[in-house]
Design a protein around this motif. Structure first.
Motif, PDB file in Angstrom:
ATOM      1  N   ILE A   1       5.782 -34.414  76.359  1.00  0.00           N
ATOM      2  CA  ILE A   1       6.842 -33.659  75.693  1.00  0.00           C
ATOM      3  C   ILE A   1       8.174 -33.941  76.361  1.00  0.00           C
ATOM      4  N   SER A   2       8.185 -33.887  77.696  1.00  0.00           N
ATOM      5  CA  SER A   2       9.422 -34.134  78.442  1.00  0.00           C
ATOM      6  C   SER A   2       9.955 -35.521  78.169  1.00  0.00           C
ATOM      7  N   HIS A   3       9.047 -36.503  78.109  1.00  0.00           N
ATOM      8  CA  HIS A   3       9.465 -37.881  77.823  1.00  0.00           C
ATOM      9  C   HIS A   3      10.089 -37.975  76.435  1.00  0.00           C
TER      10      HIS A   3
ATOM     11  N   LYS B   1      10.475 -28.486  73.189  1.00  0.00           N
ATOM     12  CA  LYS B   1       9.910 -27.939  74.427  1.00  0.00           C
ATOM     13  C   LYS B   1       9.288 -26.570  74.195  1.00  0.00           C
ATOM     14  N   LYS B   2      10.012 -25.686  73.510  1.00  0.00           N
ATOM     15  CA  LYS B   2       9.489 -24.347  73.237  1.00  0.00           C
ATOM     16  C   LYS B   2       8.434 -24.384  72.148  1.00  0.00           C
ATOM     17  N   LEU B   3       8.653 -25.207  71.119  1.00  0.00           N
ATOM     18  CA  LEU B   3       7.733 -25.270  69.995  1.00  0.00           C
ATOM     19  C   LEU B   3       6.346 -25.746  70.420  1.00  0.00           C
ATOM     20  N   CYS B   4       6.310 -26.713  71.322  1.00  0.00           N
ATOM     21  CA  CYS B   4       5.043 -27.335  71.711  1.00  0.00           C
ATOM     22  C   CYS B   4       4.623 -26.958  73.134  1.00  0.00           C
ATOM     23  N   GLU B   5       5.085 -25.818  73.635  1.00  0.00           N
ATOM     24  CA  GLU B   5       4.824 -25.442  75.024  1.00  0.00           C
ATOM     25  C   GLU B   5       3.353 -25.185  75.301  1.00  0.00           C
ATOM     26  N   ALA B   6       2.569 -24.892  74.269  1.00  0.00           N
ATOM     27  CA  ALA B   6       1.149 -24.644  74.467  1.00  0.00           C
ATOM     28  C   ALA B   6       0.360 -25.936  74.692  1.00  0.00           C
ATOM     29  N   SER B   7       1.004 -27.059  74.434  1.00  0.00           N
ATOM     30  CA  SER B   7       0.337 -28.344  74.603  1.00  0.00           C
ATOM     31  C   SER B   7       0.066 -28.624  76.076  1.00  0.00           C
TER      32      SER B   7
ATOM     33  N   LYS C   1       4.810 -27.126  64.253  1.00  0.00           N
ATOM     34  CA  LYS C   1       4.060 -27.409  65.486  1.00  0.00           C
ATOM     35  C   LYS C   1       3.105 -28.575  65.284  1.00  0.00           C
ATOM     36  N   GLU C   2       2.387 -28.553  64.175  1.00  0.00           N
ATOM     37  CA  GLU C   2       1.421 -29.627  63.906  1.00  0.00           C
ATOM     38  C   GLU C   2       2.117 -30.982  63.869  1.00  0.00           C
ATOM     39  N   LEU C   3       3.260 -31.043  63.215  1.00  0.00           N
ATOM     40  CA  LEU C   3       3.992 -32.305  63.142  1.00  0.00           C
ATOM     41  C   LEU C   3       4.584 -32.674  64.497  1.00  0.00           C
ATOM     42  N   GLY C   4       4.999 -31.679  65.271  1.00  0.00           N
ATOM     43  CA  GLY C   4       5.496 -31.942  66.617  1.00  0.00           C
ATOM     44  C   GLY C   4       4.420 -32.532  67.505  1.00  0.00           C
TER      45      GLY C   4
ATOM     46  N   THR D   1       5.083 -39.465  59.830  1.00  0.00           N
ATOM     47  CA  THR D   1       5.679 -38.941  58.600  1.00  0.00           C
ATOM     48  C   THR D   1       6.959 -38.151  58.836  1.00  0.00           C
ATOM     49  N   CYS D   2       6.909 -37.109  59.665  1.00  0.00           N
ATOM     50  CA  CYS D   2       8.019 -36.165  59.741  1.00  0.00           C
ATOM     51  C   CYS D   2       8.036 -35.505  61.112  1.00  0.00           C
ATOM     52  N   CYS D   3       9.220 -35.217  61.618  1.00  0.00           N
ATOM     53  CA  CYS D   3       9.344 -34.535  62.906  1.00  0.00           C
ATOM     54  C   CYS D   3       9.122 -33.035  62.768  1.00  0.00           C
ATOM     55  N   GLY D   4       9.155 -32.529  61.532  1.00  0.00           N
ATOM     56  CA  GLY D   4       8.930 -31.107  61.290  1.00  0.00           C
ATOM     57  C   GLY D   4      10.193 -30.288  61.170  1.00  0.00           C
ATOM     58  N   ARG D   5      11.337 -30.931  61.200  1.00  0.00           N
ATOM     59  CA  ARG D   5      12.619 -30.231  61.207  1.00  0.00           C
ATOM     60  C   ARG D   5      12.785 -29.285  60.025  1.00  0.00           C
ATOM     61  N   GLN D   6      12.547 -29.774  58.824  1.00  0.00           N
ATOM     62  CA  GLN D   6      12.750 -28.954  57.642  1.00  0.00           C
ATOM     63  C   GLN D   6      11.779 -27.776  57.595  1.00  0.00           C
ATOM     64  N   PHE D   7      10.549 -27.992  58.035  1.00  0.00           N
ATOM     65  CA  PHE D   7       9.567 -26.905  58.059  1.00  0.00           C
ATOM     66  C   PHE D   7       9.992 -25.831  59.061  1.00  0.00           C
ATOM     67  N   PHE D   8      10.482 -26.261  60.202  1.00  0.00           N
ATOM     68  CA  PHE D   8      10.929 -25.314  61.228  1.00  0.00           C
ATOM     69  C   PHE D   8      12.059 -24.438  60.700  1.00  0.00           C
TER      70      PHE D   8
END
Length: 244
Positions: A104-106, A92-98, A60-63, A44-51
């Motif tokens: 993420i790097s890919h 990278k920072k948004l999803c660092e807890a993953s 984060k959820e969308l990421g 659906t969405c990369c989360g850009r607008q929410f961020f």
């Protein structure tokens, strides 16, 4: 996903809703390049607008969803420099807890705006397409200042048969004002769009294109308020598969 796929396609939510033919156009471009595309219709969405609105948990959820859907070695192609720029700058920072740091790097390293992918990954500078019109290329703020795009779009348009490419160095200082800015600065956004459109009118262009579908959406919305302009927006993918 099976090994037959060679590229992942991510279509931003605004394009899916506003330019529904955009998905087929981008798929056709990738097919013309010899790629077999994986398109997940649940994406659906990369989360850009929410961020940018400060809704970090939703972003984060969308990421994380993006990471799960594209957890494979194939590159990700997106027809929006704004979305790709956001992914590269903030994921990278948004999803660092993953726990899937390699995924993420890919995603950060191997996600490309469409024209960048065509020219720099597929080493293609001519799509053997035809679009016999005067076309103004608008370079978005996200493409210039966050994604740091080169001349890929310009190269592909210059090599389009019949197309007369129109650019204006002064317009590189202009911004369409889309997104959160427009929500809180309506009058300034309208002024910015008017500036862009009036310049395009002076240059006698028939179409406006851009690597950022968000900008095209805002420009088109402004054009709908004017009945004195004979100009339309066109996603760059539609130009790249055109034969007329």
């Amino acid at each position: 996903m099976t090994n037959k796929y060679t590229v992942n396609l991510f279509v931003p939510c605004c394009m899916d809703l506003y330019f529904p033919s955009g998905v087929q156009s981008v798929l056709a471009v990738l097919e013309k390049l010899g790629d077999i595309s994986y398109y997940n219709s649940e994406m659906t969405c990369c989360g850009r607008q929410f961020f940018y609105r400060g809704e970090i948990e939703m972003a984060k959820e969308l990421g994380y969803r993006m990471i799960r859907y594209f957890d494979n070695p194939n590159p990700v192609v997106c027809p929006s420099s704004a979305c790709v720029a956001y992914i590269k700058k903030y994921y990278k920072k948004l999803c660092e807890a993953s726990s899937v740091h390699s995924a993420i790097s890919h995603l950060i390293q191997d996600t490309y705006e469409l024209c960048d992918y065509i020219v720099n990954v597929k080493n293609t500078t001519c799509m053997n397409n035809t679009f016999a019109h005067r076309v103004f290329l608008f370079e978005s703020c996200a493409a210039r200042n966050v994604y740091y795009a080169g001349d890929e779009a310009k190269i592909l348009l210059q090599n389009t048969k019949g197309l007369e490419l129109i650019t204006d160095p002064d317009m590189k200082l202009c911004c369409c004002g889309n997104g959160e800015f427009a929500m809180h600065n309506g009058e300034m956004t309208e002024y910015a769009l008017k500036t862009i459109v009036e310049r395009v009118k002076q240059l006698n262009a028939e179409f406006i294109t851009c690597t950022d579908v968000h900008c095209l959406q805002y420009i088109d919305a402004y054009l709908q308020t004017r009945d004195d302009l004979d100009v339309s927006v066109v996603p760059i993918a539609e130009i790249l598969i055109s034969n007329k």
